[in-house]
Structures are given as structure tokens and as C-alpha cells.
Design a protein around this motif. Structure first.
Motif, short mmCIF file in Angstrom:
data_model
loop_
_atom_site.label_atom_id
_atom_site.label_comp_id
_atom_site.label_asym_id
_atom_site.label_seq_id
_atom_site.Cartn_x
_atom_site.Cartn_y
_atom_site.Cartn_z
N GLN A 112 0.81 -1.22 0.00
CA GLN A 112 0.00 0.00 0.00
C GLN A 112 0.85 1.28 0.00
N ARG A 113 1.98 1.21 0.70
CA ARG A 113 2.85 2.38 0.87
C ARG A 113 4.28 1.94 0.59
N VAL A 114 4.83 2.44 -0.53
CA VAL A 114 6.11 1.94 -1.03
C VAL A 114 7.13 3.07 -1.10
N SER A 115 8.29 2.81 -0.54
CA SER A 115 9.45 3.68 -0.66
C SER A 115 10.36 3.07 -1.72
N VAL A 116 10.65 3.83 -2.77
CA VAL A 116 11.53 3.35 -3.83
C VAL A 116 12.87 4.05 -3.67
N VAL A 117 13.93 3.25 -3.52
CA VAL A 117 15.27 3.78 -3.30
C VAL A 117 16.24 3.18 -4.30
N GLY A 118 17.41 3.78 -4.41
CA GLY A 118 18.45 3.30 -5.30
C GLY A 118 19.31 4.46 -5.75
N ARG A 170 13.87 10.04 5.48
CA ARG A 170 13.76 8.57 5.44
C ARG A 170 13.00 8.04 6.65
N ASP A 171 13.27 8.59 7.84
CA ASP A 171 12.57 8.11 9.04
C ASP A 171 11.06 8.27 8.90
N LEU A 172 10.63 9.37 8.32
CA LEU A 172 9.19 9.61 8.13
C LEU A 172 8.60 8.61 7.15
N VAL A 173 9.25 8.49 6.00
CA VAL A 173 8.74 7.63 4.94
C VAL A 173 8.73 6.17 5.40
N TRP A 174 9.84 5.72 5.96
CA TRP A 174 9.92 4.32 6.35
C TRP A 174 9.05 3.99 7.55
N SER A 175 8.73 4.96 8.37
CA SER A 175 7.84 4.67 9.51
C SER A 175 6.41 4.39 9.04
N ARG A 176 6.05 4.87 7.86
CA ARG A 176 4.71 4.65 7.30
C ARG A 176 4.68 3.60 6.20
N ALA A 177 5.82 3.34 5.59
CA ALA A 177 5.88 2.40 4.46
C ALA A 177 5.64 0.98 4.93
N ASP A 178 5.14 0.15 4.01
CA ASP A 178 5.09 -1.29 4.27
C ASP A 178 6.11 -2.02 3.40
N THR A 179 6.61 -1.35 2.34
CA THR A 179 7.53 -1.97 1.40
C THR A 179 8.61 -0.98 0.99
N VAL A 180 9.84 -1.48 0.87
CA VAL A 180 10.93 -0.72 0.27
C VAL A 180 11.35 -1.47 -0.99
N ALA A 181 11.20 -0.84 -2.13
CA ALA A 181 11.67 -1.41 -3.40
C ALA A 181 13.01 -0.75 -3.69
N TRP A 182 14.06 -1.57 -3.68
CA TRP A 182 15.43 -1.09 -3.84
C TRP A 182 15.93 -1.46 -5.23
N LEU A 183 16.16 -0.47 -6.07
CA LEU A 183 16.73 -0.70 -7.39
C LEU A 183 18.26 -0.70 -7.24
N HIS A 197 27.31 4.95 -5.56
CA HIS A 197 26.84 3.59 -5.84
C HIS A 197 27.12 2.66 -4.67
N ARG A 198 28.34 2.60 -4.22
CA ARG A 198 28.71 1.72 -3.11
C ARG A 198 28.04 2.18 -1.81
N VAL A 199 27.95 3.49 -1.60
CA VAL A 199 27.33 4.03 -0.38
C VAL A 199 25.89 3.55 -0.27
N TYR A 200 25.13 3.68 -1.36
CA TYR A 200 23.73 3.25 -1.33
C TYR A 200 23.62 1.74 -1.17
N ARG A 201 24.49 1.01 -1.86
CA ARG A 201 24.44 -0.45 -1.74
C ARG A 201 24.68 -0.86 -0.29
N ASP A 202 25.68 -0.29 0.35
CA ASP A 202 25.97 -0.63 1.75
C ASP A 202 24.82 -0.21 2.67
N ARG A 203 24.29 0.98 2.45
CA ARG A 203 23.21 1.50 3.30
C ARG A 203 21.98 0.61 3.25
#
Length: 179
Positions: A2-8, A72-85, A138-144
Motif C-alpha cells: 500500500q505504501r512503497v518507498s523506492v530507493v536506489g 527517510r525516518d518519516l517515509v519508512w515509519s509509514r511504508a510497508d515496502t521498500v523497493a530497492w533498485l 553507488h557503493r554508499v547506497y548499496r551498503d546503506r
């Protein structure tokens, strides 16, 4: 979902993916760059940025794309899914260079009157070039996101890591299927 955070990483296709996912699940979409980058590339002050994001994510359904740690804290506190590209660096770089050239040549407005500067091709400083930013982050996001995915801090989130264009397409195809 229902609530998706898209990161990458920059250039991974977050906004294109998020807009299509939002269409498929019937949810509004928010590109965080469109809120953060005000006219003249001036950043929106953090309290106002957080307030605008808070207002958007109060809805029962949404898709938000972007990597801003300020919200991020706001978005992820409400999200049910994180789609990571999490596409390979070579692919991200190919995409970000092509996208940057296309936008700069067309003088296409991105957000709030801003256009892609040709300087993105001249600077090596990641703060002055989205191309350099994509290379160095690139590496920073992958590690995070790997730490977030396997760590204990976000047990309410379902992480979906997409590492190829084929996986991205398959995910969207599945999201568009009736339930």
C-alpha cells in the motif's frame, strides 16, 4: 503493498519505476527531488521538506521515490515496502549519462523551473555533477540499503531488492496483475 518507498542510486530508474508502480497499484506518487529542489536548485529548508513529505505520506496509499536521509525516518515509519533498485554500476552509469545528456540537450524542465546543467559533464565534484554523484554514491547506497534490509531496525518493512532490468520488469508485471 500500500505504501512503497523506492530507493536506489541516481540513474537507477527510481522515478520511472515509482511512477509506473503507482499507476499499477492506484496510488499517488511523490518524487522527493521535486519537493527538495526549489527554483534555482535551492534546497527546501529541512523543516518545510519534512512537513511536505509528512502531509503526503499521511494518505493510506502512496509511492515515494528518493534517498533523502532528512525524511527517510518519516517515509519508512509509514511504508510497508521498500523497493530497492540495485542495478550494477555500469548500467546505472550508462543510464545516468544518457538521461543527463538527453535532458540537457532538450532543456527539459525537471522541477520548479530547473533544467539539467551541461556542467554535469564538466565537474568531477559529486556536489556539482549528478554523473560524479552516481559514480561515488553507488557503493554508499548499496551498503546503506543492504544493512537496512538485513538489520533489525525496520522489521515492519518488506524489502524487495531488484538487481537487473529483467527483475524490475517482472516485479512491475506482477504488481499489475489482479489480486
Amino acid at each position: 503493498m500500500q505504501r512503497v518507498s523506492v530507493v536506489g542510486n541516481s540513474g537507477s530508474g527510481k522515478t520511472t519505476f515509482a511512477a509506473e508502480l503507482a499507476r499499477l497499484i492506484g496510488a499517488p506518487h511523490l518524487e522527493l527531488d521535486s519537493v527538495f529542489h526549489q527554483p534555482g536548485w535551492v534546497p527546501l529548508p529541512e523543516p518545510e521538506f519534512r512537513a511536505r513529505v509528512t502531509e503526503f505520506i499521511a494518505a493510506p496509499r502512496w509511492v515515494v521515490d528518493g534517498n533523502y536521509s532528512a525524511v527517510r525516518d518519516l517515509v519508512w515509519s509509514r511504508a510497508d515496502t521498500v523497493a530497492w533498485l540495485d542495478l550494477p554500476r555500469w548500467q546505472v552509469m550508462r543510464q545516468v549519462v544518457a538521461r543527463t545528456a538527453r535532458r540537457a540537450a532538450r532543456r527539459a524542465e525537471l522541477w520548479n523551473g530547473n533544467v539539467e546543467p551541461w556542467a554535469n559533464f564538466l565537474h568531477l565534484d559529486p556536489e556539482q555533477s549528478i554523473i560524479a554523484w552516481a559514480w561515488t554514491r553507488h557503493r554508499v547506497y548499496r551498503d546503506r540499503y543492504l544493512r537496512a534490509m538485513i538489520g533489525p531496525d525496520h522489521p515492519q518493512l518488506r524489502f524487495i531488492r531488484l538487481t537487473t532490468v529483467a527483475e524490475v520488469r517482472e516485479f512491475l508485471a506482477a504488481a499489475g496483475q489482479p489480486r
